[in-house]
Design a protein around this motif. Structure first.
Motif, short mmCIF file in Angstrom:
data_model
loop_
_atom_site.label_atom_id
_atom_site.label_comp_id
_atom_site.label_asym_id
_atom_site.label_seq_id
_atom_site.Cartn_x
_atom_site.Cartn_y
_atom_site.Cartn_z
N ASN A 113 -4.48 -8.65 0.89
CA ASN A 113 -5.20 -9.48 -0.09
C ASN A 113 -4.53 -10.81 -0.36
N PHE A 114 -3.19 -10.76 -0.47
CA PHE A 114 -2.48 -11.96 -0.86
C PHE A 114 -2.66 -13.04 0.21
N ASN A 115 -2.54 -12.58 1.47
CA ASN A 115 -2.69 -13.53 2.56
C ASN A 115 -4.11 -14.12 2.57
N ILE A 116 -5.07 -13.27 2.26
CA ILE A 116 -6.46 -13.74 2.20
C ILE A 116 -6.61 -14.82 1.15
N PRO A 124 5.60 -12.59 -2.58
CA PRO A 124 5.33 -11.19 -2.24
C PRO A 124 3.89 -11.04 -1.77
N ILE A 125 3.66 -10.10 -0.87
CA ILE A 125 2.28 -9.90 -0.41
C ILE A 125 1.52 -8.97 -1.37
N HIS A 126 2.29 -8.24 -2.16
CA HIS A 126 1.63 -7.29 -3.05
C HIS A 126 2.60 -6.88 -4.17
N LEU A 179 7.00 -8.79 1.66
CA LEU A 179 7.65 -8.27 0.44
C LEU A 179 6.63 -7.66 -0.52
N ILE A 180 6.96 -6.49 -0.98
CA ILE A 180 6.15 -5.83 -2.02
C ILE A 180 7.03 -5.66 -3.25
N MET A 181 6.55 -6.17 -4.38
CA MET A 181 7.31 -6.04 -5.62
C MET A 181 7.04 -4.67 -6.26
N VAL A 182 8.08 -4.09 -6.81
CA VAL A 182 7.95 -2.81 -7.52
C VAL A 182 8.35 -3.08 -8.97
N ILE A 183 7.37 -3.05 -9.86
CA ILE A 183 7.62 -3.49 -11.25
C ILE A 183 7.35 -2.35 -12.21
N GLY A 184 8.21 -2.21 -13.17
CA GLY A 184 7.98 -1.13 -14.13
C GLY A 184 9.05 -1.06 -15.20
N LYS A 232 -2.60 -6.65 -6.65
CA LYS A 232 -1.75 -5.78 -7.47
C LYS A 232 -2.32 -4.36 -7.52
N THR A 233 -1.42 -3.43 -7.38
CA THR A 233 -1.82 -2.03 -7.51
C THR A 233 -1.15 -1.45 -8.76
N LEU A 234 -1.98 -0.91 -9.61
CA LEU A 234 -1.42 -0.27 -10.80
C LEU A 234 -1.20 1.21 -10.49
N VAL A 235 0.05 1.62 -10.62
CA VAL A 235 0.39 3.01 -10.32
C VAL A 235 0.49 3.75 -11.65
N PHE A 236 -0.43 4.63 -11.89
CA PHE A 236 -0.46 5.32 -13.18
C PHE A 236 0.33 6.63 -13.13
#
Lengths: 315, 477
Positions: free
Chosen positions: A309-312, A136-138, A78-83, A240-244
């Motif tokens: 990363n999350f799994n790591i 979520p994994i990311h 699962l990847i969360m999409v937040i905004g 977490k990836t910040l999408v600008f």
């Protein structure tokens, strides 16, 4: 005179009723979902609502978790999409949401949106914390410059948005702003139509001097650094990836990178069709292009590690 | 303060309520309220304009009183000329100074020499042409002993600044409006309802017809080289309905609002686009200005009583001055001259008063002859409107040149069917209601549910087709 006043009142009453019917039948105004504040202080929507967007072309949906959009079939990978309102995306049908486009580009992953218009950066981080129960994994957090300003009480105090007091390092959770009045306004469609159409809201706002618009907005770099320092100490940043948004400040992106965030700067240069003519939000085309850039970045062989990363961390 | 603004919708009920709470018997107090409200209404644009209107009021009030006392013709003439010079001086300075300077510089350049005079950065006070002519009518009528000078300063102040018609007319004659400020005004239900109905129709004309036609007229006029002849013709058509909806809409609102306060203003438009010749058009278009020029300029010049030369001269003078009144631009002068050219053949052949009755009176449809006459008259006014709308004379000629090429008969490139449908609905309503003072006056005879349904339809159309709030065109004149 009495007769005139009675007739005018009666006429307006009938006109208001007919106007209300017309506005509802033609969907002249969008339906607005009702909000609530959950036990963690996060402002979200009351679950299981649906309504029409302006014009009635498509419906929006609030899922059972209280977020706009359709839930994924599974929470695996699962990847969360937040905004904010860009991800909330009431103005486009469900198939034009980021999660739908990302899923079509990255079929091995599932995407879940958690968004609300007006979400600040710090509030988005709080949402990620609450979403950890879904493993979520990311997380992808969509941001523009204002989201940083609106996160800091000292820059832009806003009672209805979760903010950080950078002097005391304390989170101030947003409160519902005039919920009763808003409920009346959104239910009484004709009134809401007038409110929007004729900018009645602006009548109650203090006028700003024209000269102020010429003053260059300060950078607030020091304040943003303090915000990011707080985030670094209190939240997991590595997964977490910040999408600008296109044209975001490079300096803010660099500050976030140094705090361990993965970042993506979207590029909409020479492409006007990203946004609506009447609104700065993205069209379906804009969402598709944004999702393409994000998928390409995440699936790029150089960035393969990002999604693990999350799994790591868990190991 | 615009009639089609939220401020006015708050302002009007407050003034209306206070006015009738004071009561019709307390005339002075009502006049004070009207004068104060009018100054607030006018000062809403720019409070500095108030000094001009106040000065103009003081001058004409004092000259009126002096004219009442003096019997000697020479002294009376001097007093009249002081009033004319002060009023036209203001008008000339604010409206025409830069035009004359620019024209002077252009003519010197044309003859190969240079003239260096600076133009001024002048803001044109809203509606100056309207209240200037209204106050002038007072002093001229007092001078001609058609009217007793008033001693009631507040009443005179209210007359000059009467907010419903202050900024875009109708240009009221002192003989009609001023006496209404000294008699008891009684609230009349029928009048008030009729006034509100006329206001509603005026708002519809402005918001739905004029503002929406303006959108397309602006697009086509501003990019005229990119469109074919038929589209340019449509652009002129849109402008014709923009200016009619805008100006006659304002007049309807002004007349309707005045009726709410117990005042009767002159009719300003009488369905001009149903005219069968240009003379009839000018009896039906901007009636208060046409009759002003007729009474205070054309007749004193000799009117049509003299020989051929005098008739031609006077016709050209009145139309050119009328054009120039609209604005300091050669386009308006040519628009006036063109109308004089249209009118002259009728005057010289004594056919200028053959169409004085209502077209197709008592019938639903006009005869083919009437239809042809109306179409021709509308078409030639359309040509003249191109000059009125164009930014410059060159722009107008270029527009007409492009319009009258072979592409006039090709497919229209911009065809906003919704707006055209609305214009057709408007024309049909005006046609059916042409025997009234305004198009929907006669709806009063229908049953209440039908009437109210029609009013609600108009309101819904207004809200559905509200574009960007546009200034009324005639405010700039």
């Amino acid at each position: 005179m009495r007769k005139l006043l009675i007739n005018i009142s009666l006429f307006f009453l009938i006109a208001i009723i007919i106007g209300e019917i017309v506005v509802r039948v033609t969907h002249a105004m969008s339906d607005i979902p009702q909000r609530t504040i959950d036990e963690h202080g996060i402002q979200k929507y009351i679950p299981n609502q649906e309504g029409y967007w302006k014009g009635g072309d498509h419906k929006w949906l609030i899922n059972k978790l209280g977020w706009p959009g359709v839930l994924p079939e599974s929470n695996k990978n699962l990847i969360m999409v937040i905004g904010d309102s860009f991800i909330e995306n009431f103005m486009n049908p469900n198939e034009c949401h980021q999660s739908a486009y990302l899923k079509s580009n990255m079929n091995d992953y599932n995407f879940m949106e958690a968004s609300r218009s007006g979400v600040s950066f710090i509030e988005a981080m709080e949402i990620t914390k609450q979403m950890d129960s879904l493993n979520p994994i990311h997380s992808l957090i969509y941001l523009d410059d204002d989201d940083f300003y609106e996160s800091i009480t000292q820059i832009k105090p806003m009672s209805d948005i979760t903010q950080l007091d950078i002097e005391t390092n304390t989170i101030k959770y947003g409160e519902m702003k005039s919920p009763g009045l808003k409920k009346i306004l959104y239910t009484w469609k004709l009134m809401y139509y007038f409110y929007n159409r004729f900018s009645l809201g602006s009548l109650f706002q203090p006028e700003t001097l024209n000269d102020n618009s010429k003053v260059k907005e300060p950078e607030f770099t020091t304040e943003v650094i303090k915000l990011i320092d707080y985030v670094k100490q209190n939240y997991v940043t590595i997964n977490k990836t910040l999408v600008f948004h296109p044209n975001s400040k490079k300096s803010f992106i660099e500050i976030c990178k140094s705090a361990g965030f993965n970042t993506i700067l979207l590029d909409s240069s020479n492409d006007d069709s990203w946004t609506f003519d009447y609104d700065s939000h993205w069209t379906c085309y804009g969402h598709k292009r944004a999702a393409e850039q994000i998928s390409n970045h995440l699936l790029n062989s150089n960035n393969q590690g990002i999604l693990n990363n999350f799994n790591i961390i868990k190991k | 303060m615009l009639f089609n603004s939220l401020e006015f919708f708050i302002f009007l009920p407050i003034v209306f309520g206070l006015y009738w709470v004071i009561g019709g018997k307390r005339i002075k107090s009502q006049n004070v309220l009207i004068a104060l409200a009018s100054y607030v209404f006018y000062g809403w644009w720019d409070w500095r304009f108030l000094s001009l209107i106040l000065f103009s009021t003081l001058v004409d009030y004092s000259i009126g009183l002096a004219l009442g006392k003096k019997e000697k013709l020479k002294t009376r003439k001097i007093l009249l000329w002081i009033s004319i010079c002060v009023n036209l001086g203001f008008l000339g300075f604010f409206k025409y100074y830069n035009f004359f300077i620019d024209s002077l510089i252009d003519s010197f350049t044309f003859f190969g020499s240079e003239l260096s005079i600076n133009t001024l950065n002048i803001i044109l006070p809203v509606g100056i042409s309207f209240y200037t002519f209204q106050t002038l009518s007072y002093t001229i009528d007092v001078y001609n002993k058609k009217l007793e000078p008033t001693k009631d300063f507040v009443g005179f102040m209210a007359f000059v600044s009467f907010f419903p018609q202050l900024v875009a007319g109708p240009i009221e004659r002192a003989t009609n409006l001023l006496p209404q400020f000294s008699i008891e005004r009684k609230f009349n239900y029928k009048n008030a309802v009729d006034g509100l109905r006329q206001v509603l129709w005026g708002l519809f004309k402005k918001i739905v017809i004029a503002d929406n036609c303006a959108k397309y007229a602006n697009i086509i006029f501003n990019n005229h080289t990119e469109y074919n002849g038929s589209t340019l013709l449509l652009g002129a058509f849109f402008f014709a309905f923009q200016i009619y909806g805008d100006f006659s809409g304002y007049s309807d609102i002004a007349i309707g609002v005045s009726r709410l306060f117990g005042f009767n203003l002159k009719r300003n438009f009488a369905f001009p686009y149903f005219s069968r010749d240009i003379a009839e058009f000018w009896r039906r278009w901007h009636i208060s200005l046409s009759t002003w020029f007729r009474d205070y300029l054309y007749i004193p010049l000799g009117g049509s009583r003299g020989g051929l030369k005098m008739k031609i001269r006077n016709t050209f003078i009145i139309f050119i001055v009328s054009g120039f009144w609209h604005g300091a631009n050669w386009t308006f002068i040519i628009w006036g001259a063109l109308n004089a050219l249209y009118f002259l053949p009728l005057l010289l052949t004594k056919k200028n008063r053959i169409n004085t009755n209502l077209v197709a009176e008592g019938k639903y449809f006009p005869t083919l002859k009437e239809l042809r006459q109306m179409a021709f008259t509308f078409f030639i006014t359309l040509i003249a409107w191109v000059f009125f709308r164009a930014d410059s004379v060159a722009h107008a000629f270029s527009y007409l040149y492009n319009m009258f090429d072979t592409s006039l008969f090709s497919e229209i490139e911009v065809l906003p069917s919704t707006i055209l449908t609305l214009v057709l609905f408007f024309i049909a309503t005006e046609w059916l209601g042409r025997s009234g003072q305004y198009a929907i006056e006669k709806i009063d005879f229908m049953k209440k549910p039908i009437r109210w349904a029609f009013y609600i339809l108009l309101i819904i159309l207004m809200f559905s087709f509200t574009g960007e709030e546009q200034q009324f065109i005639y405010f700039q004149f």
